[in-house]
Write a protein that holds these residues in place. Structure first.
Motif, PDB file in Angstrom:
ATOM      1  N   THR A 171      43.419  36.779  37.206  1.00 64.64           N
ATOM      2  CA  THR A 171      43.566  35.534  36.348  1.00 64.64           C
ATOM      3  C   THR A 171      44.917  35.461  36.109  1.00 64.64           C
ATOM      4  N   TRP A 298      48.556  41.233  41.228  1.00 64.53           N
ATOM      5  CA  TRP A 298      49.695  40.794  40.534  1.00 64.53           C
ATOM      6  C   TRP A 298      50.573  41.751  40.452  1.00 64.53           C
ATOM      7  N   ASP A 300      53.854  41.992  39.901  1.00 62.15           N
ATOM      8  CA  ASP A 300      54.913  41.698  38.769  1.00 62.15           C
ATOM      9  C   ASP A 300      55.404  43.068  38.225  1.00 62.15           C
ATOM     10  N   GLU A 311      50.210  51.560  45.326  1.00 60.09           N
ATOM     11  CA  GLU A 311      48.988  51.258  45.295  1.00 60.09           C
ATOM     12  C   GLU A 311      48.483  49.927  46.236  1.00 60.09           C
TER      13      GLU A 311
ATOM     14  N   TRP B 205      43.078  50.720  34.612  1.00 57.56           N
ATOM     15  CA  TRP B 205      42.843  49.929  35.550  1.00 57.56           C
ATOM     16  C   TRP B 205      42.461  48.629  34.862  1.00 57.56           C
ATOM     17  N   LYS B 208      40.684  42.614  36.256  1.00 58.66           N
ATOM     18  CA  LYS B 208      40.620  41.231  36.347  1.00 58.66           C
ATOM     19  C   LYS B 208      41.960  40.481  36.160  1.00 58.66           C
ATOM     20  N   GLN B 209      42.817  40.580  35.272  1.00 55.30           N
ATOM     21  CA  GLN B 209      44.271  39.933  35.342  1.00 55.30           C
ATOM     22  C   GLN B 209      45.074  40.185  36.487  1.00 55.30           C
ATOM     23  N   ARG B 210      45.290  41.822  36.610  1.00 61.27           N
ATOM     24  CA  ARG B 210      46.152  42.020  37.393  1.00 61.27           C
ATOM     25  C   ARG B 210      45.819  42.759  38.764  1.00 61.27           C
ATOM     26  N   ARG B 211      44.466  43.366  38.517  1.00 62.77           N
ATOM     27  CA  ARG B 211      44.066  44.179  39.802  1.00 62.77           C
ATOM     28  C   ARG B 211      44.739  45.347  40.341  1.00 62.77           C
ATOM     29  N   HIS B 212      45.479  46.130  39.425  1.00 63.51           N
ATOM     30  CA  HIS B 212      45.796  47.370  39.638  1.00 63.51           C
ATOM     31  C   HIS B 212      45.848  48.341  38.473  1.00 63.51           C
ATOM     32  N   SER B 213      46.611  49.362  38.971  1.00 62.70           N
ATOM     33  CA  SER B 213      46.653  50.462  37.555  1.00 62.70           C
ATOM     34  C   SER B 213      47.843  50.912  37.104  1.00 62.70           C
ATOM     35  N   ILE B 240      49.771  45.371  32.324  1.00 61.33           N
ATOM     36  CA  ILE B 240      50.506  46.226  33.056  1.00 61.33           C
ATOM     37  C   ILE B 240      51.704  46.064  33.736  1.00 61.33           C
ATOM     38  N   ASP B 241      52.132  44.875  33.413  1.00 58.16           N
ATOM     39  CA  ASP B 241      53.575  44.718  34.102  1.00 58.16           C
ATOM     40  C   ASP B 241      54.516  45.534  33.665  1.00 58.16           C
TER      41      ASP B 241
END
Lengths: 436, 343
Positions: A171, A298, A300, A311, B205, B208-213, B240-241
């Motif tokens: 999203t 994402w 960023d 990752e 983790w 949904k929003q950014r899909r990484h950890s 998680i940015d």
């Protein structure tokens, strides 16, 4: 190895995509598409050869949020800005990329790199808008995005599948760039598959039989033909075409069903959502979709850039290399252009959170497939990656190069009223040395 | 701004640098420190000097430029310094001559995240993103054992990371902790896994929003009596940015497999990169940061935060001095000496 239903290879089966689609759509999903996996049959050599002749297609791997050029295509190991990753040699002598991309390193002779993007806009929304259009929108004029242009220029007027599909499952940043056909019209808008692989409301309603569904269509066509007789207008034609596309979409439901791919093919792309959507993109290209955007958000990484890239980059490496091999083995690499970039790159400087911030002044894009010189590396940045030192490329030049690679004249003009609108801004030229 | 109750931490000396210092080892009884840099170099400095100038350790053996030196440990009666880096090498240095004496080129398959010495200085433990903890003879540099128990992948099928390890004060136990918050306590003599602890609250983790950890357990410390194990990291992160959550610690009675407390430092954002108990158990010091740095003190009995304050920079490592009211911290662009005072 039998990976599906095979054509016999005679000229009788040397059918065109148009013929295939019209036949398969005519018989509906029950006979050919449903049980025998006709979409899967699209992987047959004869059909792919026919498809290859008919036109070119684009898959955009949209690296939303801004992947780091230093951890992918333009590493600076050992420099203060270089970060902790090493670089590795590639199949092109003298060209090194990040150690996180060993699979693409082996395929660099088929890959085209631009290391000198200076696009100047470090905003997610405005940067994405520009990178997807090759220029900024004007206050009074919105430009169509790349997918809409490709769908218009390369899509077939009689195609029953959408010309332009966009996957964006995460999203964050989904609204950035605002995909839009603008003045080209809704016919070239993307089909957005954001919340799942299947377009919503695609299936025939349970209460209507397949026969009933087709009878209704025939009745509508009959009444429509009578009504439009002697009343030929764009509106009438558009109305009828819209119905045809809906019917086409409904009967191509298996196109969106990845379960129809053999397990070994799905395994090859890996378990990630990005990989599965890249496989979907390949299926769609085979079926005649002109432009597919597969978004991977994402990137960023303002905090922990290196762990984020540790990752995500191996996943990108795997998906890109698998897509290249798969397209190649299916004879589609000569007709499909795959491009990978986002709205910008990331700062050479490492912040206190071990992150890299937005950076649009010296970053990279990667491409492979039709119309390009494999193994070419264009442009150069300084030792620390802060500035472009050779062959600066703007968003417009990248856009023009993509268009030229797929056979679209970047100087072509559309018209909004009487105003001519070239596909790229005046004076912008493709990078000729990258074109095959 | 600090929320001082009984304690205050003040900066006494600062050495500014352009690189990032990830690791630190102080020679007991001296003012000499060694620090590991983002440029792949190990430096030494005498902090008694008015303006200390860190000097690079040089020799034919060295870490790869850019291979972050993330682990430093003094061993073998302080005659040896062992450095570990992202280049997967371990290098033994002579602390007198400042020259390398031994190297294990592929000590691990991936980035080395931490190197610690056993309390008696006879054994070195290293952890790396190959998810293996290796034990080495501190004197000879020979591999003694491999401890394998952490999963290679996260539950989402991405590569996991083995961030940290710590010996118990008696050297009989070793704890290791990974990105997903899984902690293993090993019996050093038998090389057996004897307990586990869970700090998955420190792993975020985003599906949904950014899909990484992001996140993970970044620091471990045993209490002076060895009964309590503390893990340091960061809480669940919304965006998680960034390292945009409060520093977090979890206390375990590891033998009883009981979580004693979870502590959130509400004025300190980022990762708890290093933990150390006061030798007498008066407090637990934690340091770390996000774009800035922090130092926190926790009462080991009540598990209450008794001090929170900003640090000059994101602290990656610190070492208590012979007098535990002072510590030396290394981090983003610098080295500092800090004094803990009761006020």
């Amino acid at each position: 190895m039998n990976h599906g239903q095979h054509f016999c290879g005679t000229s009788a089966h040397d059918i065109s995509r148009r013929v295939f689609l019209s036949q398969s759509l005519a018989v509906g999903s029950g006979a050919l598409l449903g049980t025998s996996g006709a979409v899967h049959a699209l992987d047959e050599d004869a059909l792919n050869a026919a498809l290859k002749k008919t036109g070119r297609n684009v898959i955009l791997l949209w690296l939303a949020g801004g992947a780091s050029q230093l951890e992918t295509w333009d590493p600076k190991p050992g420099r203060p800005t270089g970060g902790p990753f090493a670089s590795i040699p590639t199949s092109v002598p003298g060209v090194h990329i990040s150690e996180l991309m060993p699979k693409m390193a082996k395929r660099m002779h088929r890959t085209t790199l631009i290391r000198s993007l200076n696009t100047g806009d470090g905003g997610h929304g405005t940067g994405a808008e520009m990178m997807l259009r090759g220029r900024k929108n004007e206050a009074a004029l919105q430009y169509p995005d790349l997918g809409a242009i490709v769908a218009k220029e390369l899509g077939r007027a009689d195609s029953k599948v959408p010309g332009y599909v966009s996957f964006y499952s995460q999203t964050e940043g989904r609204g950035s760039g605002k995909l839009s056909p603008a003045f080209l019209g809704a016919r070239y808008a993307p089909m957005n598959l954001d919340d799942g692989p299947m377009p919503p409301n695609l299936s025939r309603h349970d209460a209507i039989t397949d026969l009933g569904h087709r009878d209704r269509a025939r009745l509508r066509d009959l009444l429509s033909a009578r009504f439009t007789s002697g009343r030929e207008t764009d509106t009438m034609r558009s109305h009828s075409a819209a119905y045809a596309r809906v019917h086409g979409l409904m009967s191509s439901e298996p196109l969106f069903d990845i379960e129809l791919e053999p397990q070994w093919v799905r395994d090859r792309y890996g378990p990630s959502l990005f990989g599965q959507q890249a496989l979907m993109a390949r299926r769609m290209i085979e079926a005649g979709v002109s432009f597919v955007r597969v978004s991977r958000a994402w990137w960023d990484s303002h905090g922990q850039n290196f762990e984020t890239h540790a990752e995500m980059v191996p996943e990108l490496d795997h998906v890109m290399s698998t897509l290249m091999d798969d397209l190649d083995q299916r004879g589609l690499l000569d007709s499909t252009l795959v491009v990978a970039f986002g709205e910008f790159g990331r700062t050479p400087g490492v912040n206190a959170s071990l992150g890299r911030d937005h950076f649009a002044n010296a970053w990279s894009a990667a491409m492979f497939g039709c119309g390009l010189q494999g193994g070419a590396v264009y442009g150069k940045t300084d030792d620390d990656g802060n500035t472009v030192t050779e062959d600066e490329v703007g968003a417009g030049e990248l856009f023009a190069t993509i268009l030229a690679a797929i056979g679209i004249d970047p100087d072509k003009e559309y018209h909004v009223g009487t105003r001519p609108i070239p596909l790229v801004n005046p004076g912008i030229k493709p990078i000729r040395s990258l074109l095959a | 701004m600090s929320t001082t109750r009984n304690f205050q931490i003040a900066e006494e000396k600062k050495v500014s640098r352009k690189d990032i210092l990830f690791s630190l080892a102080r020679v007991p009884g001296t003012t000499t420190v060694f620090c590991g840099s983002s440029d792949g170099t190990v430096y030494h400095a005498d902090l008694a000097e008015e303006k200390p100038e860190p000097v690079a350790l040089e020799g034919e053996i060295r870490h790869r430029p850019g291979g972050y030196v993330t682990g430093l440990a003094l061993a073998d009666g302080n005659r040896r310094l062992v450095s570990g880096a992202y280049d997967a090498q371990l290098i033994w240095w002579d602390t007198e001559t400042k020259k390398p004496v031994h190297r294990v080129e592929n000590a691990h398959g991936k980035w080395i995240r931490k190197v610690v010495a056993s309390p008696d200085g006879r054994m070195i433990a290293s952890v790396a993103d190959d998810m293996v903890c290796r034990l080495w003879d501190a004197g000879t540099g020979k591999l003694v054992a491999e401890l394998q128990g952490h999963r290679i992948e996260t539950p989402q099928h991405y590569p996991s990371m083995l961030f940290t390890c710590a010996f118990s004060p008696d050297g009989a136990r070793l704890a290791t902790a990974d990105k997903t918050g899984h902690i293993i306590i090993w019996d050093v003599a038998s090389r057996k896994e004897i307990a586990v602890a869970d700090a998955s609250c420190m792993y975020t983790w985003d599906p949904k929003q950014r899909r990484h950890s992001i996140g993970g357990v970044r620091s471990l410390a045993f209490s002076p009596d060895g009964r309590t194990l503390v893990a340091g990291g960061i809480g669940q992160i919304g965006n998680i940015d960034h390292l945009g959550a409060n520093a977090r610690l979890r206390f375990f009675d590891w033998e009883k497999a009981v979580t004693l407390a979870e502590v959130e430092a509400t004025e300190s954002k980022g990762l708890v990169e290093r933990l150390a108990f006061h030798p007498g158990g008066d407090w637990l010091l934690g340091c770390g940061g996000d774009n800035g740095g922090f130092a926190i003190l926790i009462d080991p009995q009540s598990h209450k935060v008794i001090y929170e304050g900003k640090a000059t920079f994101h602290i990656h490592d610190f070492s208590l001095t012979d007098s535990p009211d002072r510590f030396i911290a290394a981090g983003h662009n610098g080295l500092v000496v800090k004094k803990i005072a009761v006020v």
